[in-house]
Design an enzyme around this catalytic site. Structure first.
Site, PDB file in Angstrom:
ATOM      1  CG  ASP A 106     -10.461  -3.753  -1.094  1.00 57.46           C
ATOM      2  OD1 ASP A 106     -11.361  -3.206  -0.436  1.00 57.46           O
ATOM      3  OD2 ASP A 106      -9.253  -3.501  -0.933  1.00 57.46           O
ATOM      4  CG  HIS A 158      -2.158  -2.242   3.807  1.00 61.05           C
ATOM      5  ND1 HIS A 158      -2.696  -0.981   3.878  1.00 61.05           N
ATOM      6  CD2 HIS A 158      -2.322  -2.658   2.520  1.00 61.05           C
ATOM      7  CE1 HIS A 158      -3.165  -0.644   2.676  1.00 61.05           C
ATOM      8  NE2 HIS A 158      -2.949  -1.632   1.843  1.00 61.05           N
ATOM      9  CB  VAL A 198      -1.167  -7.204   2.024  1.00 64.50           C
ATOM     10  CG1 VAL A 198       0.253  -7.123   1.486  1.00 64.50           C
ATOM     11  CG2 VAL A 198      -1.261  -6.565   3.396  1.00 64.50           C
ATOM     12  CG  HIS A 199      -2.896  -4.954  -3.499  1.00 65.62           C
ATOM     13  ND1 HIS A 199      -3.023  -3.707  -4.052  1.00 65.62           N
ATOM     14  CD2 HIS A 199      -4.046  -5.162  -2.786  1.00 65.62           C
ATOM     15  CE1 HIS A 199      -4.183  -3.179  -3.704  1.00 65.62           C
ATOM     16  NE2 HIS A 199      -4.817  -4.043  -2.928  1.00 65.62           N
ATOM     17  CG  ASP A 214      -7.484  -6.875  -1.917  1.00 70.73           C
ATOM     18  OD1 ASP A 214      -7.296  -5.738  -1.476  1.00 70.73           O
ATOM     19  OD2 ASP A 214      -7.709  -7.864  -1.172  1.00 70.73           O
ATOM     20  CG  ASN A 221      -9.277  -0.509   1.882  1.00 74.29           C
ATOM     21  OD1 ASN A 221      -9.106  -1.731   1.774  1.00 74.29           O
ATOM     22  ND2 ASN A 221      -8.577   0.366   1.177  1.00 74.29           N
ATOM     23  CG  HIS A 230     -10.214  -6.084   3.369  1.00 77.62           C
ATOM     24  ND1 HIS A 230     -10.132  -6.678   2.122  1.00 77.62           N
ATOM     25  CD2 HIS A 230      -9.578  -4.886   3.249  1.00 77.62           C
ATOM     26  CE1 HIS A 230      -9.490  -5.878   1.287  1.00 77.62           C
ATOM     27  NE2 HIS A 230      -9.139  -4.782   1.953  1.00 77.62           N
TER      28      HIS A 230
END
Length: 474
Positions: free
Chosen positions: A188, A321, A349-350, A161, A226, A311
């Site tokens: 991502d 999420h 998930v960040h 991400d 995504n 992912h």
């Protein structure tokens, strides 16, 4: 019932690698905005010279690490798709011919995207290469991995991400100083889909230049998330993964995959499986059938370390999420346990989170354990969706922290996995929110396949010593 609970608690404490209860970090990230770097910043600078190659990146080009795929873009005209390479800087003994293509996305028209395969390389060797024409030619280098061997040591970086913010830049710079040789990327990439119309393509180009200081010199093992789907009917763009598939080739055919979105490679002492969370994966789909066969190809005597990249995380205690990975878990988790996957890396998930070795494979809709239980054959699940993109951090964890969660923190950073031999690897998660890389979470990862044979190996070693002693006495 009480005895069952006591046994489960004892087993849980026994099986965890760290030996500690779950921890939710109290670290508080400084308050500053997460915004994309302006396009006129030097990190996006276009290389000097007419039609100079840009957005250079390499990935593994075969199953076992004796080939690389080199990709780049020429903005104005095709030029040559040739790669000149050799064992000495400036002396290129070999030449490989590639191909080029381009695509449109709404009103955006890409540059000429080149792809060239260099195969038949030597293991554990530094190669120098040159692309482009005349005064605009550019030169780089890369190192091939050691040959596939159970005791080959190797250091991987794990990033997810990423995006193209100042936090992304911090993550990238800290990773480049880590000493790792290859990036396992969990999806991502550019976050270009957060823009509209022509700017979607523009931000793919800027990201390619942004990561080039690493991707032109090191293999990145790609996976999608995504933000690579780019299903945008309002622009009449409905071909999913279009930009990604044009720009980032993978060696999927080498593992007999039918799609570039899922594939497998062997590198040093690791067998790495890349799965696509946004492609069909339920029973009898192409991805499901491919994975079933690929697990049969895993030889833990040659590649002891079995690593899966996906992912969407299966075990996630963040509000963001939450439970999105449940369908993946119901399809794949039993296979992960059956084949003793060592570690599963995910993003999405960040934030950062690491699990204990647990599974929920005993549960079904009518009976079985309703919660994850300790399982010494299960992977460690690690979420590293903390690269630094403009969507910001996922700062809200569910409370209380579930028993399967070993450590969690909402910060930006990256991980490294340093394989020592067939039995042990050193893992670190590195925070970069405080301006410097700091190792926050670390543990020794024990190999599941060879770990189960340690007792047998000790007995065998004892018999060998006794036999040698007996022979010496004779």
């Amino acid at each position: 019932m009480l005895l069952h609970l006591l046994f489960s608690l004892f087993a849980f404490v026994t099986f965890i690698d760290s030996g500690n209860a779950g921890v939710t970090s109290s670290f508080t990230r400084g308050e500053f905005p997460t915004v994309d770097i302006p396009l006129d910043n030097e990190v996006f600078a276009v290389p000097k010279g007419y039609n100079a190659p840009q957005q250079v990146h390499i990935t593994q080009g075969d199953y076992d690490g004796k080939a690389v795929l080199i990709s780049w873009v020429t903005p104005d005209k095709p030029g040559t798709s040739e790669v000149r390479y050799g064992l000495s800087e400036g002396k290129y003994e070999f030449t490989a011919k590639g191909s080029f293509t381009n695509y449109t996305f709404y009103t955006y028209k890409s540059g000429y995207i080149h792809k060239c395969l260099l195969n038949g390389l030597q293991y554990d060797t530094k190669y120098y290469y040159e692309i482009g024409d005349g005064d605009s030619a550019r030169s780089f280098w890369f190192e091939t991995p050691p040959k596939v061997d159970p005791d080959a040591s190797y250091k991987f970086g794990i990033i997810g991400d990423l995006g193209q913010t100042y936090d992304s830049l911090s993550t990238l710079q800290h990773y480049m100083n880590s000493g790792a040789k290859t990036v396992l990327f969990v999806g991502d990439l550019s976050y270009a889909d957060r823009y509209k119309y022509h700017n979607v393509g523009v931000r793919w180009d800027s990201w390619g230049r942004f990561v080039e200081p690493s991707t032109a010199y090191q293999t990145w093992i790609w996976n999608t998330g995504n933000h690579e789907i780019e299903y945008m009917p309002y622009m009449d763009e409905v071909t999913m993964f279009k930009s990604y598939l044009y720009r980032y080739p993978t060696p999927y055919q080498a593992s007999k995959s039918t799609s570039p979105l899922w594939y497998s490679i062997r590198r040093a002492s690791a067998h790495i499986i890349v799965l696509s969370a946004y492609s069909p994966f339920v029973k009898y789909t192409p991805q499901w059938k491919w994975l079933r066969e690929e697990f049969k190809n895993v030889d833990r005597k040659k590649t002891p370390w079995l690593i899966v990249l996906m992912h969407v995380p299966i075990y996630n205690s963040n509000v963001a999420h939450f439970m999105e990975g449940e369908s993946l878990r119901s399809v794949f988790e039993a296979w992960f346990v059956e084949h003793k996957v060592d570690v599963v890396f995910a993003g999405h998930v960040h934030a950062y989170e690491r699990s204990y070795r647990v599974s929920n494979i005993r549960f079904n809709i009518s009976s079985g354990d309703p919660y994850p239980v300790p399982d010494k054959s299960a992977p460690v699940y690690i979420t590293v969706g903390d690269g630094g993109n403009q969507e910001g951090l996922a700062v809200r964890f569910r409370d209380p922290q579930p028993d399967y969660s070993a450590f969690r923190e909402a910060s930006y950073g990256h991980s490294t996995l340093e394989i020592q031999n067939r039995t042990h690897a050193l893992y670190h998660w590195n925070r970069n929110d405080d301006g410097k890389k700091v190792k926050i979470d670390s543990f020794v990862l024990h190999n599941l396949y060879w770990g189960s044979r340690r007792k047998l190996n000790k007995n065998r070693l004892r018999s060998v010593i006794l036999n040698k002693a007996s022979t010496a006495q004779q």
